[in-house]
Each structure stands twice: as C-alpha cells, then as structure tokens.
Design a protein around this motif. Structure first.
Motif, PDB file in Angstrom:
ATOM      1  N   ARG A  72       0.835  -1.214   0.000  1.00 37.88           N
ATOM      2  CA  ARG A  72       0.000   0.000   0.000  1.00 37.88           C
ATOM      3  C   ARG A  72       0.864   1.257   0.000  1.00 37.88           C
ATOM      4  O   ARG A  72       0.632   2.188  -0.774  1.00 37.88           O
ATOM      5  CB  ARG A  72      -0.932  -0.018   1.209  1.00 37.88           C
ATOM      6  CG  ARG A  72      -1.767   1.253   1.365  1.00 37.88           C
ATOM      7  CD  ARG A  72      -2.883   1.059   2.380  1.00 37.88           C
ATOM      8  NE  ARG A  72      -2.417   0.486   3.625  1.00 37.88           N
ATOM      9  CZ  ARG A  72      -1.834   1.189   4.602  1.00 37.88           C
ATOM     10  NH1 ARG A  72      -1.639   2.505   4.458  1.00 37.88           N
ATOM     11  NH2 ARG A  72      -1.450   0.599   5.726  1.00 37.88           N
ATOM     12  N   LEU A  73       1.890   1.285   0.850  1.00 35.26           N
ATOM     13  CA  LEU A  73       2.756   2.456   0.915  1.00 35.26           C
ATOM     14  C   LEU A  73       3.574   2.609  -0.367  1.00 35.26           C
ATOM     15  O   LEU A  73       3.817   3.731  -0.830  1.00 35.26           O
ATOM     16  CB  LEU A  73       3.689   2.368   2.126  1.00 35.26           C
ATOM     17  CG  LEU A  73       3.648   3.558   3.082  1.00 35.26           C
ATOM     18  CD1 LEU A  73       2.239   3.780   3.610  1.00 35.26           C
ATOM     19  CD2 LEU A  73       4.630   3.368   4.230  1.00 35.26           C
ATOM     20  N   ALA A  74       3.990   1.480  -0.938  1.00 35.62           N
ATOM     21  CA  ALA A  74       4.759   1.532  -2.186  1.00 35.62           C
ATOM     22  C   ALA A  74       3.953   2.186  -3.300  1.00 35.62           C
ATOM     23  O   ALA A  74       4.487   2.955  -4.105  1.00 35.62           O
ATOM     24  CB  ALA A  74       5.186   0.130  -2.595  1.00 35.62           C
ATOM     25  N   MET A  75       2.656   1.902  -3.339  1.00 33.71           N
ATOM     26  CA  MET A  75       1.796   2.501  -4.343  1.00 33.71           C
ATOM     27  C   MET A  75       1.508   3.967  -4.029  1.00 33.71           C
ATOM     28  O   MET A  75       1.574   4.834  -4.912  1.00 33.71           O
ATOM     29  CB  MET A  75       0.497   1.709  -4.450  1.00 33.71           C
ATOM     30  CG  MET A  75       0.667   0.302  -4.996  1.00 33.71           C
ATOM     31  SD  MET A  75       1.241   0.277  -6.718  1.00 33.71           S
ATOM     32  CE  MET A  75      -0.257   0.866  -7.552  1.00 33.71           C
ATOM     33  N   GLU A  76       1.192   4.269  -2.768  1.00 36.78           N
ATOM     34  CA  GLU A  76       0.836   5.640  -2.386  1.00 36.78           C
ATOM     35  C   GLU A  76       2.005   6.598  -2.542  1.00 36.78           C
ATOM     36  O   GLU A  76       1.836   7.742  -2.975  1.00 36.78           O
ATOM     37  CB  GLU A  76       0.342   5.662  -0.933  1.00 36.78           C
ATOM     38  CG  GLU A  76      -1.025   5.030  -0.736  1.00 36.78           C
ATOM     39  CD  GLU A  76      -1.454   5.041   0.726  1.00 36.78           C
ATOM     40  OE1 GLU A  76      -0.720   5.643   1.568  1.00 36.78           O
ATOM     41  OE2 GLU A  76      -2.512   4.471   1.035  1.00 36.78           O
ATOM     42  N   TRP A  77       3.211   6.138  -2.184  1.00 37.34           N
ATOM     43  CA  TRP A  77       4.388   7.009  -2.207  1.00 37.34           C
ATOM     44  C   TRP A  77       5.232   6.835  -3.467  1.00 37.34           C
ATOM     45  O   TRP A  77       6.288   7.433  -3.590  1.00 37.34           O
ATOM     46  CB  TRP A  77       5.249   6.756  -0.972  1.00 37.34           C
ATOM     47  CG  TRP A  77       4.611   7.227   0.309  1.00 37.34           C
ATOM     48  CD1 TRP A  77       3.420   7.899   0.443  1.00 37.34           C
ATOM     49  CD2 TRP A  77       5.124   7.054   1.636  1.00 37.34           C
ATOM     50  NE1 TRP A  77       3.168   8.156   1.767  1.00 37.34           N
ATOM     51  CE2 TRP A  77       4.192   7.657   2.534  1.00 37.34           C
ATOM     52  CE3 TRP A  77       6.266   6.468   2.167  1.00 37.34           C
ATOM     53  CZ2 TRP A  77       4.384   7.676   3.911  1.00 37.34           C
ATOM     54  CZ3 TRP A  77       6.454   6.478   3.546  1.00 37.34           C
ATOM     55  CH2 TRP A  77       5.526   7.089   4.404  1.00 37.34           C
ATOM     56  N   LYS A  78       4.764   5.995  -4.400  1.00 44.36           N
ATOM     57  CA  LYS A  78       5.472   5.763  -5.659  1.00 44.36           C
ATOM     58  C   LYS A  78       6.920   5.324  -5.418  1.00 44.36           C
ATOM     59  O   LYS A  78       7.874   5.854  -5.992  1.00 44.36           O
ATOM     60  CB  LYS A  78       5.446   7.024  -6.537  1.00 44.36           C
ATOM     61  CG  LYS A  78       4.049   7.512  -6.904  1.00 44.36           C
ATOM     62  CD  LYS A  78       3.305   6.480  -7.740  1.00 44.36           C
ATOM     63  CE  LYS A  78       1.918   6.970  -8.126  1.00 44.36           C
ATOM     64  NZ  LYS A  78       1.156   5.938  -8.871  1.00 44.36           N
ATOM     65  N   LEU A  79       7.076   4.348  -4.557  1.00 39.10           N
ATOM     66  CA  LEU A  79       8.401   3.855  -4.197  1.00 39.10           C
ATOM     67  C   LEU A  79       8.903   2.841  -5.215  1.00 39.10           C
ATOM     68  O   LEU A  79       8.137   2.033  -5.733  1.00 39.10           O
ATOM     69  CB  LEU A  79       8.351   3.203  -2.816  1.00 39.10           C
ATOM     70  CG  LEU A  79       7.830   4.082  -1.668  1.00 39.10           C
ATOM     71  CD1 LEU A  79       7.668   3.249  -0.402  1.00 39.10           C
ATOM     72  CD2 LEU A  79       8.758   5.260  -1.418  1.00 39.10           C
ATOM     73  N   ASN A  80      10.203   2.878  -5.488  1.00 39.00           N
ATOM     74  CA  ASN A  80      10.832   1.894  -6.363  1.00 39.00           C
ATOM     75  C   ASN A  80      11.142   0.648  -5.537  1.00 39.00           C
ATOM     76  O   ASN A  80      12.297   0.380  -5.177  1.00 39.00           O
ATOM     77  CB  ASN A  80      12.110   2.474  -6.980  1.00 39.00           C
ATOM     78  CG  ASN A  80      11.829   3.644  -7.890  1.00 39.00           C
ATOM     79  OD1 ASN A  80      10.894   3.603  -8.689  1.00 39.00           O
ATOM     80  ND2 ASN A  80      12.616   4.694  -7.779  1.00 39.00           N
ATOM     81  N   LEU A  81      10.104  -0.101  -5.235  1.00 35.00           N
ATOM     82  CA  LEU A  81      10.231  -1.228  -4.312  1.00 35.00           C
ATOM     83  C   LEU A  81      10.610  -2.511  -5.049  1.00 35.00           C
ATOM     84  O   LEU A  81       9.993  -2.886  -6.044  1.00 35.00           O
ATOM     85  CB  LEU A  81       8.914  -1.430  -3.558  1.00 35.00           C
ATOM     86  CG  LEU A  81       8.886  -2.568  -2.539  1.00 35.00           C
ATOM     87  CD1 LEU A  81       9.918  -2.346  -1.443  1.00 35.00           C
ATOM     88  CD2 LEU A  81       7.495  -2.717  -1.931  1.00 35.00           C
ATOM     89  N   VAL A  82      11.630  -3.169  -4.515  1.00 35.55           N
ATOM     90  CA  VAL A  82      12.126  -4.424  -5.079  1.00 35.55           C
ATOM     91  C   VAL A  82      12.181  -5.452  -3.951  1.00 35.55           C
ATOM     92  O   VAL A  82      12.600  -5.129  -2.838  1.00 35.55           O
ATOM     93  CB  VAL A  82      13.542  -4.236  -5.666  1.00 35.55           C
ATOM     94  CG1 VAL A  82      14.102  -5.562  -6.154  1.00 35.55           C
ATOM     95  CG2 VAL A  82      13.523  -3.204  -6.778  1.00 35.55           C
ATOM     96  N   TYR A  83      11.734  -6.663  -4.214  1.00 38.19           N
ATOM     97  CA  TYR A  83      11.912  -7.691  -3.186  1.00 38.19           C
ATOM     98  C   TYR A  83      12.667  -8.879  -3.757  1.00 38.19           C
ATOM     99  O   TYR A  83      12.679  -9.136  -4.963  1.00 38.19           O
ATOM    100  CB  TYR A  83      10.573  -8.121  -2.577  1.00 38.19           C
ATOM    101  CG  TYR A  83       9.753  -9.134  -3.345  1.00 38.19           C
ATOM    102  CD1 TYR A  83      10.057 -10.501  -3.291  1.00 38.19           C
ATOM    103  CD2 TYR A  83       8.648  -8.745  -4.109  1.00 38.19           C
ATOM    104  CE1 TYR A  83       9.291 -11.427  -3.978  1.00 38.19           C
ATOM    105  CE2 TYR A  83       7.883  -9.670  -4.788  1.00 38.19           C
ATOM    106  CZ  TYR A  83       8.210 -11.015  -4.720  1.00 38.19           C
ATOM    107  OH  TYR A  83       7.460 -11.939  -5.406  1.00 38.19           O
TER     108      TYR A  83
END
Length: 293
Positions: A72-83
């Motif tokens: 949710r936070l990755a979408m809201e804050w437009k984070l370049n999230l990688v797992y």
C-alpha cells in the motif's frame, strides 16, 4: 533545535553523503518502525522523492498485515520497491517452520543468503509496477555497492559495534576489527574496489527517539505495534513463527512513548520476542558477521 531535530538533520546528512558517494545504492526496508523512519527521512532528504531502490527480503513468513502495508505504501508514495527471496530454500522446505532447519539456519537461508543474492544481483529481483500494483521480474541485475540500513546501536549488542559507514568484503562478511574510526562526524566513504558498504543513518537513535519521531511526524506504521484490544502488541516485527508479542495496552505512539519513559521495558531487550536471537546466544553477532542485517 531540539534533540529530535538534531538527529534528524544528522541522519539526512548521512543519507545525502551516501547518495553522493556510492554509484549503485539501495535502501533496505524491513517494513518495521526503524526502516520506515529511515524511509521517511529519505523522503525529506530528497524533497518527497526517494531516488534509489528500496529492497525488501521476503521470507514468505512475514505477518500478512506487514506485506499489505508494504504494498500500500509503495503505491501511495510511488516507491521503487524491489523484493528478493531464497526460492530454492522455500521450494525445498529447508526452513524452521517445515521442521528441516534450526531458527539460525532458517534465518541464514531466508534472510542472509536471500539478501546477499539480491544485493549481488544473483537472485531474481521483483519490482512493483505502479500501474498494475503487481510485481514483475526486474531486468536490472547490477550489484549494489552500498546499502542504507535502519539499524540502531541500542537495539541489540552486536549493532553497537557498527559504524555509520561500515565496510563488508565481497561476500558481505563483517569484520568487526576492520571497521574504520569515525571522529568528529568525519566519515570514510572511499573504499577498495569490491568492498560492499552498509550505511547506518539511525545508529545513534534510541527506541524512544524512534517513537517520539513517529508521533511528531505522524508517520504511518503497521498496526501490529499497537494493542488491538487483547492487551498485547508487537515491539519488534519479524517472521511470525519466531516473533512473539509483548504484554501492553499501548494503542498509539503516545502510549508507547509513555511506556518507554516510565520504564515498563527498562530491563527487557527490544528484540526479546525474537526467538532467533536467543538461539544465537542472546545476540545476532554470528548471523551478522555472515551478512545478516
């Protein structure tokens, strides 16, 4: 400035120093309170934008609410999230919950090795697509030469031996005796080729500082940290088979701050609910020497 402002400014300075000195830099995000404060500071450092990848190591045993919060936070804050994951260990059921490994062995496989492979670009990296909210294989497999981590010196014994800029060898192994001196806010940022560097902007923060900052900044955190009516909450978050809640009626950051100030947990280590610490002799030094966060 008050004390929170002072440590905030110092942490932001260290984040900017890291960004300016290391070409392939990432930031670890465990979804816990410390790394989320670190993420908040990075957004402040770069005026609302985080210009580097956030790396999460997904053991597949995180509490579901943690993963929901992450996405949710990755979408809201437009984070370049990688797992990243150790899919081989999971497929072979070489884990503690499956009964085929000790807690320490499980952590070494699902956290340490997964982290090493993800940082080196050996393991598959999955990056969030902000259009679909789904994760896709990321084609970038270039190694990260530096990684920003939200560890604190007061959280656990071995972490008090860290530096702000802490070199590891090419295998990510940590040699305590090889840590450079850091005097008068002078940091060593030049290292030999092949050195992997971990940067610790929160090293001087305490558990109380973290919660005071969360309350002041109104930072969104996982609700697992708060009592939901059962008179217990999590003080430290990890994999659900190895993480226990503590007895507490704290329902918000203000309540937690009051608990910490009155000494409710004065003689109880913050990670006392993390079973793998006990299996590692009461600390994390052997795990951390091998590359654990």
């Amino acid at each position: 400035m008050d004390y929170l402002e002072q440590i905030e400014h110092k942490s932001i300075h260290i984040i900017r120093e890291a960004y300016s000195n290391f070409k392939n830099l990432a930031m670890l995000w465990s979804i816990g309170k410390d790394s989320t404060v670190l993420l908040w500071l990075a957004r402040k450092a770069f005026f609302g934008h985080v210009p580097l990848p956030l790396v999460h190591i997904d053991t597949s045993y995180k509490i579901p609410e943690m993963i929901e919060y992450r996405d949710r936070l990755a979408m809201e804050w437009k984070l370049n999230l990688v797992y990243g994951q150790n899919k081989e260990a999971l497929a072979n059921k070489n884990t503690f919950p499956d009964g085929n490994a000790t807690r320490i062995e499980c952590c070494s496989q699902l956290k340490t090795k997964a982290l090493q492979d993800t940082l080196h670009g050996i393991g598959t990296r999955y990056k969030i697509d902000h259009d679909t909210g789904k994760y896709e294989i990321w084609s970038n497999n270039e190694p990260f030469t530096g990684v920003i981590v939200g560890v604190r010196a007061d959280e656990e014994g071995s972490r008090s031996k860290e530096r702000y800029f802490s070199p590891r060898n090419v295998e990510n192994n940590w040699e305590i005796s090889a840590q450079p001196p850091e005097f008068w806010n002078q940091y060593k940022t030049e290292f030999a080729p092949g050195t992997h560097v971990r940067i610790h902007p929160l090293l001087d923060w305490t558990e109380l500082n973290i919660w005071e900052y969360i309350e002041r900044e109104n930072i969104p955190t996982v609700s697992l940290y708060y009592d939901q009516g059962e008179k217990q909450r999590y003080r430290s978050l990890g994999c659900y088979p190895c993480t226990l809640a503590v007895e507490s009626c704290a329902k918000n950051p203000v309540d937690i701050i009051e608990e910490l100030k009155t000494g409710k947990f004065a003689n109880i280590a913050e990670r006392s609910g993390r079973a793998q610490d006990k299996d590692d002799g009461g600390g994390l030094e052997s795990l951390r020497k091998g590359g654990y966060m």
